[in-house]
Design an enzyme around this catalytic site. Structure first.
Site, PDB file in Angstrom:
ATOM      1  N   TYR A 198       0.824  -1.214   0.000  1.00 28.48           N
ATOM      2  CA  TYR A 198       0.000   0.000   0.000  1.00 28.48           C
ATOM      3  C   TYR A 198       0.856   1.262   0.000  1.00 28.48           C
ATOM      4  O   TYR A 198       0.368   2.356  -0.281  1.00 28.48           O
ATOM      5  CB  TYR A 198      -0.941   0.027   1.214  1.00 28.48           C
ATOM      6  CG  TYR A 198      -2.070  -0.996   1.146  1.00 28.48           C
ATOM      7  CD1 TYR A 198      -2.223  -1.819   0.038  1.00 28.48           C
ATOM      8  CD2 TYR A 198      -2.964  -1.131   2.186  1.00 28.48           C
ATOM      9  CE1 TYR A 198      -3.238  -2.760  -0.017  1.00 28.48           C
ATOM     10  CE2 TYR A 198      -3.997  -2.068   2.136  1.00 28.48           C
ATOM     11  CZ  TYR A 198      -4.129  -2.876   1.036  1.00 28.48           C
ATOM     12  OH  TYR A 198      -5.134  -3.799   0.988  1.00 28.48           O
TER      13      TYR A 198
ATOM     14  N   LYS B 270       3.099 -15.477   1.765  1.00 26.60           N
ATOM     15  CA  LYS B 270       3.006 -16.188   0.485  1.00 26.60           C
ATOM     16  C   LYS B 270       4.446 -16.468   0.068  1.00 26.60           C
ATOM     17  O   LYS B 270       4.915 -16.089  -1.012  1.00 26.60           O
ATOM     18  CB  LYS B 270       2.240 -15.300  -0.529  1.00 26.60           C
ATOM     19  CG  LYS B 270       1.854 -16.000  -1.796  1.00 26.60           C
ATOM     20  CD  LYS B 270       0.729 -17.008  -1.631  1.00 26.60           C
ATOM     21  CE  LYS B 270       0.444 -17.705  -2.953  1.00 26.60           C
ATOM     22  NZ  LYS B 270      -0.404 -18.894  -2.819  1.00 26.60           N
TER      23      LYS B 270
ATOM     24  N   ASP C 218      -3.518 -18.094   1.125  1.00 23.46           N
ATOM     25  CA  ASP C 218      -4.708 -18.723   0.521  1.00 23.46           C
ATOM     26  C   ASP C 218      -5.284 -19.781   1.461  1.00 23.46           C
ATOM     27  O   ASP C 218      -6.493 -19.871   1.667  1.00 23.46           O
ATOM     28  CB  ASP C 218      -4.385 -19.309  -0.868  1.00 23.46           C
ATOM     29  CG  ASP C 218      -3.019 -19.985  -0.931  1.00 23.46           C
ATOM     30  OD1 ASP C 218      -2.239 -19.863   0.029  1.00 23.46           O
ATOM     31  OD2 ASP C 218      -2.733 -20.649  -1.948  1.00 23.46           O
TER      32      ASP C 218
ATOM     33  N   ASP D 199      -5.577  -6.719   5.661  1.00 23.19           N
ATOM     34  CA  ASP D 199      -6.773  -5.967   5.279  1.00 23.19           C
ATOM     35  C   ASP D 199      -7.882  -6.945   4.896  1.00 23.19           C
ATOM     36  O   ASP D 199      -9.026  -6.870   5.373  1.00 23.19           O
ATOM     37  CB  ASP D 199      -6.400  -5.076   4.076  1.00 23.19           C
ATOM     38  CG  ASP D 199      -7.456  -4.051   3.752  1.00 23.19           C
ATOM     39  OD1 ASP D 199      -8.460  -3.991   4.467  1.00 23.19           O
ATOM     40  OD2 ASP D 199      -7.272  -3.312   2.766  1.00 23.19           O
TER      41      ASP D 199
ATOM     42  N   ASP E 181     -11.204  -8.452   7.541  1.00 21.45           N
ATOM     43  CA  ASP E 181     -12.621  -8.259   7.192  1.00 21.45           C
ATOM     44  C   ASP E 181     -13.344  -9.601   7.138  1.00 21.45           C
ATOM     45  O   ASP E 181     -14.485  -9.727   7.577  1.00 21.45           O
ATOM     46  CB  ASP E 181     -12.755  -7.563   5.831  1.00 21.45           C
ATOM     47  CG  ASP E 181     -12.796  -6.051   5.980  1.00 21.45           C
ATOM     48  OD1 ASP E 181     -12.345  -5.556   7.030  1.00 21.45           O
ATOM     49  OD2 ASP E 181     -13.274  -5.369   5.059  1.00 21.45           O
TER      50      ASP E 181
END
Ligand code: NAD
Length: 389
Positions: free
Chosen positions: A141, A192, A224, A248, A252
């Site tokens: 980000y 990852k 994943d 992020d 959620d």
């Protein structure tokens, strides 16, 4: 020494829910000698209206001077047509960046009384208690270079950079391990590493950090698989630590396991433990001003503040126990209301939590006493009993 808490109600339902959280702080000051001073400030749309900026200089200075910040929520349709640099959300991002709040804690807790609110089967989620620790000020980000460019062949290309330095990984790692020590002593680091070199380093540094915490168990999981496990068997996790973008998305997802956005608090901490505490939901303009917003996420944010910035874990436990007690009593704001429960408004819910805190204190003082002595104390204290709270 007295600590300073900056109160930033913000917009929409912000002022309504923060008022209830302040009620709880004041109750703890009066009943439990919590030594804090409260100061109020402006942020978001309220600050734009009053001073022309979503984060006035004065607010940023107040935030720098405070030991902790309690924020309601910012934003709303009134300010949506403003230039993106002037929108209420800029106030929030400015605070996070200005105070270097790199460690974002997002608990996903499902109170057993609300198990029916989740879209997952009650046995999968009942009693869920996960802490997601998300790196908040680095990663893709913020990485440079970034942008959209036009290649020689005329095709446009979008690009971002995933970058983490060792020190950034180490400090979020330490934050996660410190929190795990206060919980069930298990950290799962999500990366990852099979595809991204940046998270290969992430994994290596997490291993290094773990050597300083021999009492905490470290495991690794690819993102994943973590997404899959969160909806398959979420109760296997204690603390999850991960990068900005993975956090992020996963936080959620975890929040939605609980099915009730009005119940979830959050904290964003700096290296010294100073933090900004806020419910995970927004300013809910659709219900603002109607006295029906759920104040429990904000009240639980106060509990997090007591635990992580004010060094008052016992008081944090009191607030959480009081929330549990009002849910046991069947009190519900409309967002969590189901048949056979009692619908209450924002203020009634705040009052009920305050009463439950006082009741908890009263029970502690008198609980172990024989009935005779209990009623004598009751008479001396002007008839203050459990039933009258
Ligand atoms: P929202 O979280 O405000 O609302 C989503 C839904 O949940 C709405 O139906 C709302 O009524 C309900 N809801 C939220 N909090 C509730 C509570 N405490 N009690 C009962 N119901 C509640 O998200 P949105 O509608 O997408 O955004 C509204 C505004 O909030 C936007 O301007 C957005 O930018 C802003 N926002 C701010 C923050 C923040 O300040 N941290 C976070 C997200 C969104």
């Amino acid at each position: 020494m007295s600590k300073n808490v900056l109160i930033l109600p913000g917009d929409g339902i912000g002022p309504e829910i923060v008022a209830e959280a302040v009620k709880i702080l004041n109750c703890l000051r009066q009943e439990c000698d919590l030594d804090v001073e409260l100061e109020h400030g402006l942020v978001g749309g309220a600050a734009i209206d009053a001073c022309g900026s979503p984060l006035p200089e004065k607010t940023l200075q107040q935030a720098h001077e405070a030991d902790a910040i309690l924020l309601g929520a910012v934003g709303g349709p009134k300010w949506e047509s403003l230039d993106i640099t002037m929108r209420p959300e800029k106030g929030l991002l400015g605070l996070r960046a200005g105070l270097e709040l790199f460690s974002n804690l997002r608990p996903a807790i499902l109170y057993p009384q609300l198990a029916g609110a989740s879209t997952l089967r009650p046995e999968v989620v009942s009693g869920l208690d996960i802490m997601i620790v998300r790196e908040l000020t680095g990663g893709i980000y913020f990485g440079q270079p970034r942008g959209i460019r036009t290649l020689d062949n005329g095709e446009r290309q979008g690009f971002n950079t995933l970058v983490y330095s060792e020190s950034e990984i180490r400090r979020i790692g330490r934050s996660a391990f410190d929190i795990a020590r206060k919980r069930n002593k298990r950290v799962c680091s999500v990366d990852k590493a099979n595809v991204l070199e940046c998270t290969e380093l992430w994994r290596e540094v997490m291993e290094e950090v773990a050597r300083d915490y021999p009492d905490v168990e470290l495991s690794h999981m690819y993102v994943d698989n973590a997404a899959m496990q969160l909806v398959r068997a979420p109760k296997q996790f204690d603390v999850l630590v991960t990068t900005n973008m993975f956090g992020d998305i996963l936080s959620d997802c975890a929040a939605m396991l609980t099915g009730s956005i009005g119940m979830l608090p959050s904290a964003s901490l700096d290296a010294a433990g100073k933090g900004m505490y806020e419910p995970i939901h927004g300013s809910a303009p659709d219900i603002a001003g109607r006295g029906i917003a759920n104040p429990l996420a904000t009240i639980l944010s106060v509990a997090m503040m007591l635990r992580y910035s004010l060094d008052q874990p016992a008081l944090a436990g009191r607030v959480e126990a009081a929330v549990n007690a009002v849910l046991d009593e069947g009190l519900r704001t409309p967002d969590i209301y189901t048949e056979d429960t009692v619908k209450v408004g924002t203020q009634e819910m705040g009052d009920a939590v305050m009463a439950a805190i006082k009741r908890g204190l009263w029970d502690e003082v008198t609980g172990s006493l024989p009935a005779q002595e209990r009623s004598e104390i009751c008479a001396r204290s002007g008839g203050h009993t459990n039933d009258q709270d």
